[in-house]
Design an enzyme around this catalytic site. Structure first.
Site, PDB file in Angstrom:
ATOM      1  CG  ASP A  51      36.792  51.204  63.468  1.00  0.00           C
ATOM      2  OD1 ASP A  51      37.328  50.696  62.466  1.00  0.00           O
ATOM      3  OD2 ASP A  51      35.582  51.058  63.737  1.00  0.00           O
ATOM      4  CB  SER A  52      41.854  48.752  61.697  1.00  0.00           C
ATOM      5  OG  SER A  52      42.337  49.882  61.000  1.00  0.00           O
ATOM      6  CG  ASP A  90      36.707  54.114  60.626  1.00  0.00           C
ATOM      7  OD1 ASP A  90      35.895  54.359  59.714  1.00  0.00           O
ATOM      8  OD2 ASP A  90      37.487  53.140  60.606  1.00  0.00           O
ATOM      9  CE  LYS A 120      36.198  53.636  56.853  1.00  0.00           C
ATOM     10  NZ  LYS A 120      35.613  52.560  57.673  1.00  0.00           N
ATOM     11  CD  GLU A 122      32.339  49.532  60.417  1.00  0.00           C
ATOM     12  OE1 GLU A 122      31.591  48.672  60.921  1.00  0.00           O
ATOM     13  OE2 GLU A 122      33.579  49.509  60.538  1.00  0.00           O
ATOM     14  CD  GLU A 189      36.386  45.367  55.812  1.00  0.00           C
ATOM     15  OE1 GLU A 189      36.068  46.524  56.194  1.00  0.00           O
ATOM     16  OE2 GLU A 189      37.083  44.594  56.494  1.00  0.00           O
TER      17      GLU A 189
HETATM   18  O1  KIV Z   1      39.277  50.642  60.197  1.00  0.00           O
HETATM   19  C1  KIV Z   1      39.738  50.342  59.088  1.00  0.00           C
HETATM   20  O2  KIV Z   1      40.940  50.071  58.931  1.00  0.00           O
HETATM   21  C2  KIV Z   1      38.823  50.294  57.953  1.00  0.00           C
HETATM   22  C3  KIV Z   1      39.350  49.755  56.662  1.00  0.00           C
HETATM   23  C4  KIV Z   1      39.464  48.301  56.743  1.00  0.00           C
HETATM   24  C5  KIV Z   1      38.548  50.175  55.504  1.00  0.00           C
HETATM   25  O3  KIV Z   1      37.696  50.651  58.073  1.00  0.00           O
END
Ligand code: KIV
Length: 271
Positions: A51-52, A90, A120, A122, A189
């Site tokens: 989600d980055s 994510d 994934k 969090e 992280e």
């Molecule tokens: O969204 C992302 O890029 C991440 C990584 C930093 C692990 O979750």
């Protein structure tokens, strides 16, 4: 199995075996077809549709604004390009916290509409119901602990997490909880290296670090950061393999110069 009928080379089981034989796992983020094709050709083990994307693709300040539809769009492009690597996506902010039924629907949409291999999430104890429900549908789940950017408004800063004993203890307990629930891997992280190593040692599932030191089972970076496309972001854990910002800037400037000076296109570049 995300590319029409062909089994992936890297599966969750392969990752587990890599940990057993001490082979480190290499993971990078990817958000589009062209980048994912290069990542896959290079032999990356996992492409994370992170989600980055909210930051590096859409220009938001945090990961919070990205939507499920947008994540699915990115995931579809990455899956189309990826023959070898495992594709993990994510679940974005607001699609799984506090409601495990919604979490399952979000995960199912990602798997069905993109063809990705895993999702994934969090968090630890506070999202364990969602993790359990997604796992019960046969969807592989990767955990994410330590600095969890979707909680940035709770943390207030992006500084190193779990430096104090209470937070470190909670992180270790959460990691065990996620493993016991059935997560196939966990991202840690921005935590102290000694804590990363301890978790990797105690758990059987592969631990992938970003700013979690060298004692974990694999590493992940945001691809735009390691290529130097983003240049304003320099955390200590980041190794830049290129300065693409400068190289691309130079290429664009050369193109502009060539167009304006009439040197492009030349005779060989036209019909
Ligand atoms: O969204 C992302 O890029 C991440 C990584 C930093 C692990 O979750």
């Amino acid at each position: 199995m995300s590319t029409e009928g062909k089994a992936k080379v890297v599966t969750t089981h392969v990752l587990y075996e890599m940990k057993l034989r001490g082979e480190k796992i290499a993971m990078l983020t990817g958000y589009d077809f062209s980048m994912a094709r290069i990542l896959d050709a290079a032999g990356i083990d996992i492409v994370l549709v992170g989600d980055s994307a909210s930051n590096v693709m859409a220009g938001h300040e945090s990961t919070l604004p990205i939507t499920l539809d947008q994540m699915i769009y990115h995931a579809q492009a990455v899956v189309r390009a990826t023959k070898r690597a495992l594709v993990v996506v994510d679940l974005p902010f607001g699609t799984y916290q506090g409601d495990s039924k919604q979490a399952l629907c979000s995960a199912i949409r990602i798997m069905k509409e993109s063809g990705a291999d895993a999702v994934k999430l969090e968090g630890g104890k506070e999202i364990i119901e969602s993790v359990n429900r997604i796992l019960s549908a046969g969807i592989p789940v990767m955990g994410h602990l330590g600095l969890t950017p979707q909680s940035i408004h709770k943390f207030g800063t992006y500084t190193v997490r779990a430096r104090d004993e209470a937070e470190a203890e909670k992180l270790v307990a959460d990691a065990h909880l996620l493993e016991e629930a059935g997560c196939f891997s966990i991202v840690l992280e921005k935590i102290p290296a000694a804590l990363g190593e301890k978790v990797a040692h105690e758990l059987k599932v592969p631990i992938i670090g970003i700013g979690a030191g060298s004692g974990v089972d694999g590493q992940v970076l945001v691809v735009h950061d390691m290529l130097g496309i983003t240049h304003e972001f320099s955390p200590r854990f980041l190794r830049r393999y290129h300065n693409l910002y400068a190289e691309m800037l130079g290429a664009f400037q050369s193109y502009i110069r060539d167009v304006k000076s009439l040197s492009f296109p030349n005779e060989r570049e036209q019909y």
